[in-house]
Design a protein around this motif. Structure first.
Motif, PDB file in Angstrom:
ATOM      1  N   GLN A 103     -40.082 -52.001 -23.960  1.00 44.93           N
ATOM      2  CA  GLN A 103     -39.262 -51.390 -23.782  1.00 44.93           C
ATOM      3  C   GLN A 103     -39.088 -50.455 -22.402  1.00 44.93           C
ATOM      4  O   GLN A 103     -37.728 -50.362 -22.020  1.00 44.93           O
ATOM      5  N   ASN A 104     -40.575 -50.037 -21.867  1.00 44.46           N
ATOM      6  CA  ASN A 104     -40.531 -49.474 -20.389  1.00 44.46           C
ATOM      7  C   ASN A 104     -40.104 -50.637 -19.338  1.00 44.46           C
ATOM      8  O   ASN A 104     -38.803 -50.518 -18.796  1.00 44.46           O
ATOM      9  N   LEU A 105     -40.556 -52.140 -19.800  1.00 43.23           N
ATOM     10  CA  LEU A 105     -39.022 -52.962 -18.779  1.00 43.23           C
ATOM     11  C   LEU A 105     -37.652 -53.148 -19.301  1.00 43.23           C
ATOM     12  O   LEU A 105     -36.727 -53.180 -18.144  1.00 43.23           O
ATOM     13  N   SER A 106     -37.230 -52.568 -20.143  1.00 38.49           N
ATOM     14  CA  SER A 106     -35.537 -52.868 -20.728  1.00 38.49           C
ATOM     15  C   SER A 106     -35.281 -51.693 -20.234  1.00 38.49           C
ATOM     16  O   SER A 106     -33.896 -51.664 -19.491  1.00 38.49           O
ATOM     17  N   HIS A 107     -35.516 -50.315 -20.069  1.00 43.86           N
ATOM     18  CA  HIS A 107     -35.553 -49.399 -19.336  1.00 43.86           C
ATOM     19  C   HIS A 107     -35.552 -49.291 -17.529  1.00 43.86           C
ATOM     20  O   HIS A 107     -34.185 -49.154 -16.755  1.00 43.86           O
ATOM     21  N   LEU A 108     -36.473 -50.072 -17.847  1.00 45.99           N
ATOM     22  CA  LEU A 108     -36.622 -50.448 -15.898  1.00 45.99           C
ATOM     23  C   LEU A 108     -34.688 -51.441 -15.452  1.00 45.99           C
ATOM     24  O   LEU A 108     -34.415 -50.784 -14.593  1.00 45.99           O
ATOM     25  N   THR A 109     -35.101 -52.275 -16.159  1.00 40.92           N
ATOM     26  CA  THR A 109     -34.057 -53.237 -16.106  1.00 40.92           C
ATOM     27  C   THR A 109     -32.947 -52.611 -15.987  1.00 40.92           C
ATOM     28  O   THR A 109     -31.529 -53.331 -15.297  1.00 40.92           O
ATOM     29  N   GLN A 110     -32.526 -52.025 -17.118  1.00 40.13           N
ATOM     30  CA  GLN A 110     -31.522 -51.206 -17.171  1.00 40.13           C
ATOM     31  C   GLN A 110     -30.999 -49.711 -15.921  1.00 40.13           C
ATOM     32  O   GLN A 110     -30.118 -50.708 -15.533  1.00 40.13           O
ATOM     33  N   ALA A 111     -31.832 -49.312 -15.573  1.00 42.67           N
ATOM     34  CA  ALA A 111     -32.203 -48.770 -14.089  1.00 42.67           C
ATOM     35  C   ALA A 111     -31.638 -50.024 -12.625  1.00 42.67           C
ATOM     36  O   ALA A 111     -30.849 -49.165 -12.015  1.00 42.67           O
ATOM     37  N   GLN A 112     -32.336 -50.598 -12.548  1.00 40.21           N
ATOM     38  CA  GLN A 112     -31.748 -51.654 -11.748  1.00 40.21           C
ATOM     39  C   GLN A 112     -30.443 -51.996 -11.402  1.00 40.21           C
ATOM     40  O   GLN A 112     -29.822 -52.351 -11.025  1.00 40.21           O
ATOM     41  N   ASN A 113     -29.947 -52.389 -12.618  1.00 37.58           N
ATOM     42  CA  ASN A 113     -28.731 -53.142 -13.034  1.00 37.58           C
ATOM     43  C   ASN A 113     -27.478 -51.783 -12.468  1.00 37.58           C
ATOM     44  O   ASN A 113     -26.794 -51.812 -12.260  1.00 37.58           O
ATOM     45  N   ASP A 114     -28.002 -50.653 -13.340  1.00 37.33           N
ATOM     46  CA  ASP A 114     -26.857 -49.402 -12.958  1.00 37.33           C
ATOM     47  C   ASP A 114     -26.864 -49.598 -11.244  1.00 37.33           C
ATOM     48  O   ASP A 114     -26.176 -49.223 -10.644  1.00 37.33           O
ATOM     49  N   LEU A 115     -28.027 -49.407 -10.553  1.00 35.87           N
ATOM     50  CA  LEU A 115     -28.678 -49.323  -8.620  1.00 35.87           C
ATOM     51  C   LEU A 115     -27.207 -50.434  -8.473  1.00 35.87           C
ATOM     52  O   LEU A 115     -26.617 -50.218  -7.584  1.00 35.87           O
ATOM     53  N   LYS A 116     -27.303 -51.443  -9.294  1.00 40.36           N
ATOM     54  CA  LYS A 116     -26.740 -52.423  -8.342  1.00 40.36           C
ATOM     55  C   LYS A 116     -25.309 -52.306  -8.582  1.00 40.36           C
ATOM     56  O   LYS A 116     -24.445 -52.241  -7.848  1.00 40.36           O
ATOM     57  N   LYS A 117     -24.919 -51.486  -9.056  1.00 40.76           N
ATOM     58  CA  LYS A 117     -23.541 -51.617  -9.505  1.00 40.76           C
ATOM     59  C   LYS A 117     -23.080 -50.307  -8.623  1.00 40.76           C
ATOM     60  O   LYS A 117     -21.657 -50.258  -8.403  1.00 40.76           O
ATOM     61  N   ALA A 118     -24.029 -49.324  -8.791  1.00 38.98           N
ATOM     62  CA  ALA A 118     -23.648 -47.935  -8.363  1.00 38.98           C
ATOM     63  C   ALA A 118     -23.619 -48.663  -7.062  1.00 38.98           C
ATOM     64  O   ALA A 118     -22.607 -48.042  -5.439  1.00 38.98           O
ATOM     65  N   GLU A 119     -24.605 -49.812  -5.674  1.00 41.74           N
ATOM     66  CA  GLU A 119     -24.451 -49.785  -4.796  1.00 41.74           C
ATOM     67  C   GLU A 119     -23.594 -50.705  -4.379  1.00 41.74           C
ATOM     68  O   GLU A 119     -22.431 -50.621  -3.102  1.00 41.74           O
ATOM     69  N   GLU A 120     -22.841 -51.291  -5.829  1.00 40.30           N
ATOM     70  CA  GLU A 120     -21.336 -52.430  -5.138  1.00 40.30           C
ATOM     71  C   GLU A 120     -20.560 -51.481  -5.407  1.00 40.30           C
ATOM     72  O   GLU A 120     -19.120 -51.609  -4.335  1.00 40.30           O
ATOM     73  N   VAL A 121     -20.327 -50.525  -5.538  1.00 41.60           N
ATOM     74  CA  VAL A 121     -18.996 -49.214  -5.922  1.00 41.60           C
ATOM     75  C   VAL A 121     -19.501 -48.406  -4.222  1.00 41.60           C
ATOM     76  O   VAL A 121     -17.684 -48.627  -3.259  1.00 41.60           O
ATOM     77  N   VAL A 122     -20.524 -48.081  -4.028  1.00 38.29           N
ATOM     78  CA  VAL A 122     -20.708 -47.609  -2.543  1.00 38.29           C
ATOM     79  C   VAL A 122     -19.797 -48.545  -1.874  1.00 38.29           C
ATOM     80  O   VAL A 122     -18.735 -48.096  -0.392  1.00 38.29           O
ATOM     81  N   ARG A 123     -20.232 -50.212  -1.586  1.00 38.37           N
ATOM     82  CA  ARG A 123     -20.026 -51.161  -0.707  1.00 38.37           C
ATOM     83  C   ARG A 123     -18.441 -51.359  -0.989  1.00 38.37           C
ATOM     84  O   ARG A 123     -17.790 -51.420   0.408  1.00 38.37           O
ATOM     85  N   GLN A 124     -17.460 -51.258  -1.741  1.00 42.37           N
ATOM     86  CA  GLN A 124     -16.164 -52.036  -1.600  1.00 42.37           C
ATOM     87  C   GLN A 124     -15.785 -50.428  -1.254  1.00 42.37           C
ATOM     88  O   GLN A 124     -14.784 -49.885  -0.834  1.00 42.37           O
TER      89      GLN A 124
END
Length: 231
Positions: A46-67
């Protein structure tokens, strides 16, 4: 060797067999499922799933900032490139750049929140990994011990079953049938010892005639209360 003693000896063997089989079954149940280990595995997953989701959310946020940064860079290049001469268009572009930068600040704040979320998720996942490793080490140690105990029990059972076959040879068929019936109907105990003039199984006081009968080598005496064979 008296018949009551032979039956009592058979009872001792059968009781040992019952205990060994019960313990063997308990071990097999424990080996098939470790509650603490399963809980640690579930928590880690469960914690790995939460971590993966948090990492994906960060990548999306980074991409939005980059754009957003690209948009600002493009707009500033247009503003300072000298191609736009009309003051109204220049003013509108400046307003747009200011709005883009304001929105970028909001996006960067969200990006920081996502970074903190990833950091927290990483720490939580690390703790759950450590707990899982501890539970796996404990499980492996216990499994080794239980497997060894199970092997001993299987050896004991083989020996006891052999002893049982030998013990049955001196007991007539009729008494064997009575013994088996009592085992089935009296919670596995067909033969009870006489202790302090009482049945050791049910605690009932035995009368004088029954006490005398229970001491005769070739006679079967049974408790008046529970019906068990007395020895």
């Amino acid at each position: 060797m008296s018949l009551p003693f032979k039956l009592f000896r058979l009872q001792q063997i059968d009781s040992s067999i019952d205990r060994s089989r019960t313990r063997k079954g308990e071990i097999e149940t424990l080996l098939s499922g470790d509650v603490l280990l399963r809980a640690a595995q579930l928590e880690e997953a469960q914690n790995l799933s939460h971590l993966t989701q948090a990492q994906n959310d960060l990548k999306k946020a980074e991409e939005v900032v980059r754009q957003q940064q690209i948009k600002i860079t493009t707009s500033e290049a247009a503003l300072y490139g000298g191609k736009i001469k009309i003051p109204k268009e220049l003013q509108d572009l400046q307003t747009e750049i200011a709005s883009l930068k304001k929105f970028l600040s909001s996006l960067e704040d969200e990006q920081i929140e996502r970074m903190l979320a990833v950091e927290g998720a990483e720490q939580t996942h690390t703790r759950s990994q450590q707990l899982l490793q501890l539970q796996q080490s404990r499980h492996e140690s216990e499994v080794k011990q239980m497997v060894e105990e199970k092997n001993h029990l299987e050896n004991d059972l083989a020996r006891l079953l052999s002893e049982r076959e030998a013990a049955l040879e001196g007991i007539p068929q009729e008494e064997q049938m009575l013994y088996d019936h009592l085992r089935q109907t009296r919670r596995g105990v067909a033969v009870a010892m006489v202790k302090n003039k009482s049945c050791s199984a049910c605690g009932s006081t035995l009368n004088a005639a029954l006490l005398q009968a229970s001491s005769l080598p070739g006679q079967i005496a049974r408790c008046d209360t529970c019906g068990r064979i007395m020895y």
